[in-house]
Design a protein around this motif. Structure first.
Motif, PDB file in Angstrom:
ATOM      1  N   GLN A   1      21.051  13.174 -57.721  1.00 33.32           N
ATOM      2  CA  GLN A   1      19.860  12.955 -58.373  1.00 33.32           C
ATOM      3  C   GLN A   1      19.009  12.329 -57.688  1.00 33.32           C
ATOM      4  O   GLN A   1      18.117  11.722 -57.450  1.00 33.32           O
ATOM      5  N   GLN A   2      19.775  12.451 -55.948  1.00 32.82           N
ATOM      6  CA  GLN A   2      18.648  11.728 -55.045  1.00 32.82           C
ATOM      7  C   GLN A   2      17.587  12.500 -54.798  1.00 32.82           C
ATOM      8  O   GLN A   2      17.085  14.131 -54.476  1.00 32.82           O
ATOM      9  N   VAL A   3      16.548  12.176 -53.908  1.00 34.63           N
ATOM     10  CA  VAL A   3      15.264  13.256 -53.307  1.00 34.63           C
ATOM     11  C   VAL A   3      14.796  12.337 -51.805  1.00 34.63           C
ATOM     12  O   VAL A   3      14.961  10.678 -51.714  1.00 34.63           O
TER      13      VAL A   3
ATOM     14  N   ILE B   1       3.980  14.684 -44.942  1.00 34.24           N
ATOM     15  CA  ILE B   1       5.021  13.904 -45.804  1.00 34.24           C
ATOM     16  C   ILE B   1       6.397  14.863 -46.311  1.00 34.24           C
ATOM     17  O   ILE B   1       5.369  15.834 -46.710  1.00 34.24           O
ATOM     18  N   ASN B   2       7.189  14.831 -45.852  1.00 34.85           N
ATOM     19  CA  ASN B   2       8.574  15.296 -46.618  1.00 34.85           C
ATOM     20  C   ASN B   2       9.616  15.539 -47.037  1.00 34.85           C
ATOM     21  O   ASN B   2       9.866  14.104 -47.286  1.00 34.85           O
ATOM     22  N   CYS B   3       9.659  16.076 -48.432  1.00 30.22           N
ATOM     23  CA  CYS B   3      10.956  15.769 -49.227  1.00 30.22           C
ATOM     24  C   CYS B   3      11.764  16.899 -49.402  1.00 30.22           C
ATOM     25  O   CYS B   3      11.524  17.916 -49.818  1.00 30.22           O
ATOM     26  N   ALA B   4      13.331  16.324 -49.875  1.00 33.12           N
ATOM     27  CA  ALA B   4      13.719  17.471 -50.176  1.00 33.12           C
ATOM     28  C   ALA B   4      14.895  17.086 -51.250  1.00 33.12           C
ATOM     29  O   ALA B   4      14.495  16.007 -51.889  1.00 33.12           O
TER      30      ALA B   4
ATOM     31  N   SER C   1      13.276  28.305 -51.781  1.00 36.28           N
ATOM     32  CA  SER C   1      14.649  28.315 -51.301  1.00 36.28           C
ATOM     33  C   SER C   1      15.268  27.324 -50.233  1.00 36.28           C
ATOM     34  O   SER C   1      16.838  26.892 -50.583  1.00 36.28           O
ATOM     35  N   ALA C   2      14.211  26.019 -50.076  1.00 37.29           N
ATOM     36  CA  ALA C   2      15.332  24.965 -49.085  1.00 37.29           C
ATOM     37  C   ALA C   2      14.883  24.120 -49.544  1.00 37.29           C
ATOM     38  O   ALA C   2      15.864  23.042 -49.159  1.00 37.29           O
ATOM     39  N   LYS C   3      14.627  23.532 -50.770  1.00 40.76           N
ATOM     40  CA  LYS C   3      14.734  22.829 -52.106  1.00 40.76           C
ATOM     41  C   LYS C   3      14.164  21.969 -51.477  1.00 40.76           C
ATOM     42  O   LYS C   3      13.990  20.029 -51.324  1.00 40.76           O
ATOM     43  N   GLN C   4      12.912  21.868 -50.613  1.00 45.11           N
ATOM     44  CA  GLN C   4      11.909  21.687 -50.153  1.00 45.11           C
ATOM     45  C   GLN C   4      10.346  21.362 -50.210  1.00 45.11           C
ATOM     46  O   GLN C   4       9.783  22.095 -51.122  1.00 45.11           O
ATOM     47  N   PHE C   5       9.826  19.991 -50.486  1.00 42.89           N
ATOM     48  CA  PHE C   5       8.808  20.169 -50.551  1.00 42.89           C
ATOM     49  C   PHE C   5       7.887  18.849 -49.312  1.00 42.89           C
ATOM     50  O   PHE C   5       8.410  17.620 -49.496  1.00 42.89           O
ATOM     51  N   SER C   6       6.186  19.298 -49.230  1.00 43.99           N
ATOM     52  CA  SER C   6       5.309  18.337 -48.759  1.00 43.99           C
ATOM     53  C   SER C   6       4.625  17.751 -49.013  1.00 43.99           C
ATOM     54  O   SER C   6       3.500  18.843 -49.932  1.00 43.99           O
TER      55      SER C   6
ATOM     56  N   VAL D   1      13.145  11.056 -60.518  1.00 46.36           N
ATOM     57  CA  VAL D   1      13.342  10.287 -59.787  1.00 46.36           C
ATOM     58  C   VAL D   1      12.730   9.960 -58.003  1.00 46.36           C
ATOM     59  O   VAL D   1      11.698  11.248 -58.416  1.00 46.36           O
ATOM     60  N   PHE D   2      12.584   8.758 -57.930  1.00 51.46           N
ATOM     61  CA  PHE D   2      11.345   8.762 -56.139  1.00 51.46           C
ATOM     62  C   PHE D   2      12.255   8.838 -55.477  1.00 51.46           C
ATOM     63  O   PHE D   2      13.062   8.178 -55.186  1.00 51.46           O
ATOM     64  N   GLY D   3      11.754   9.542 -53.868  1.00 50.98           N
ATOM     65  CA  GLY D   3      11.564   8.933 -52.910  1.00 50.98           C
ATOM     66  C   GLY D   3      11.605   7.665 -52.243  1.00 50.98           C
ATOM     67  O   GLY D   3      10.949   6.995 -53.246  1.00 50.98           O
ATOM     68  N   PRO D   4      12.295   7.348 -51.605  1.00 55.86           N
ATOM     69  CA  PRO D   4      11.812   6.189 -50.946  1.00 55.86           C
ATOM     70  C   PRO D   4      10.832   5.583 -50.177  1.00 55.86           C
ATOM     71  O   PRO D   4      10.371   4.536 -49.738  1.00 55.86           O
ATOM     72  N   GLY D   5       9.673   6.242 -50.034  1.00 54.35           N
ATOM     73  CA  GLY D   5       8.109   6.383 -49.433  1.00 54.35           C
ATOM     74  C   GLY D   5       8.454   6.134 -48.110  1.00 54.35           C
ATOM     75  O   GLY D   5       9.132   6.024 -47.154  1.00 54.35           O
TER      76      GLY D   5
END
Lengths: 114, 112
Positions: B2-4, B21-24, B69-74, B101-105
């Motif tokens: 469930q994490q981002v 800024i990158n997220c996965a 495919s990489a399950k990443q977004f920026s 689900v929020f990323g940590p910021g």
């Protein structure tokens, strides 16, 4: 400015007090939320009301009690809180857009428990 | 699952520069990815959002790039301005789900 209005903006309460946070929106949204946010952390979901019924309760302690009197109003009743409950409490509402649910947050109520 | 995840935790950019800024994420059921901007003392506000059927979405100076495919977004902020200084949260949800689900910021500071 946000169209989700929260009162009060600041609240200081003792551990034996009973207080309430209030939230109002007039955007016609049928889902309303309470989030808790600690400093330098993301918002944490507490409760979701959908069509005035509680649809999500994220295992929040019973000292927090939500209430949705009608589709525009959302309250959070507070009783016997602990100092660690001090945080920014965010109300939000959402509508379904083309891509997903768009959440609109209020400016929050800063709660300090002493 | 469930994490981002989000990086960097903080970012300092000169005025006019590009902020990235990158997220996965892990959960492939996520299909809606919004970015929120939060100024001190204010609630988060939706900045831009994307679904995985597009690889890029641009709104003004803000662009989301998505790699399914990489399950990443920026998030890319072009021509960064001091007024962009804020905390940015990526998020993810399933369909029209209400549990985001929020990323940590990421705390962004744009120097004048």
């Amino acid at each position: 400015d946000t169209e989700v209005t929260q009162t009060p903006k600041h609240l200081v309460m003792g551990m034996t007090n009973k207080k309430s946070l209030k939230c109002e929106q007039h955007m016609g949204h049928r889902a309303m939320y309470w989030y808790k946010q600690k400093a330098k952390k993301p918002p944490e979901l507490m409760f979701v009301y959908s069509y005035e019924k509680l649809s999500i309760n994220e295992s929040v302690p019973s000292r927090f009690s939500p209430e949705c009197p009608n589709s525009s109003l959302l309250n959070l009743h507070l009783h016997a809180l602990q100092p660690e409950d001090s945080a920014l409490y965010l109300c939000a509402s959402s509508q379904r857009g083309l891509s997903g649910n768009t959440i609109y947050f209020g400016e929050g109520s800063w709660l300090t428990v002493v | 699952q469930q994490q981002v995840k989000q990086s960097p935790q903080s970012l300092i950019v000169q005025k006019g520069g590009i902020s990235i800024i990158n997220c996965a994420y892990e959960n492939t059921a996520f299909d809606y990815f919004p970015w929120y901007q939060q100024f001190p003392g204010k609630g988060p506000a939706l900045l831009i959002a994307i679904r995985p059927d597009v690889s890029e979405k641009k709104e003004g100076r803000f662009t989301i790039s998505f790699n399914k495919s990489a399950k990443q977004f920026s998030l890319h902020i072009m021509d960064s301005q001091p007024g962009d200084s804020a905390t940015y949260f990526c998020a993810a949800s399933k369909g029209y789900g209400q549990n985001f689900v929020f990323g940590p910021g990421t705390r962004l500071s744009v120097l004048p």
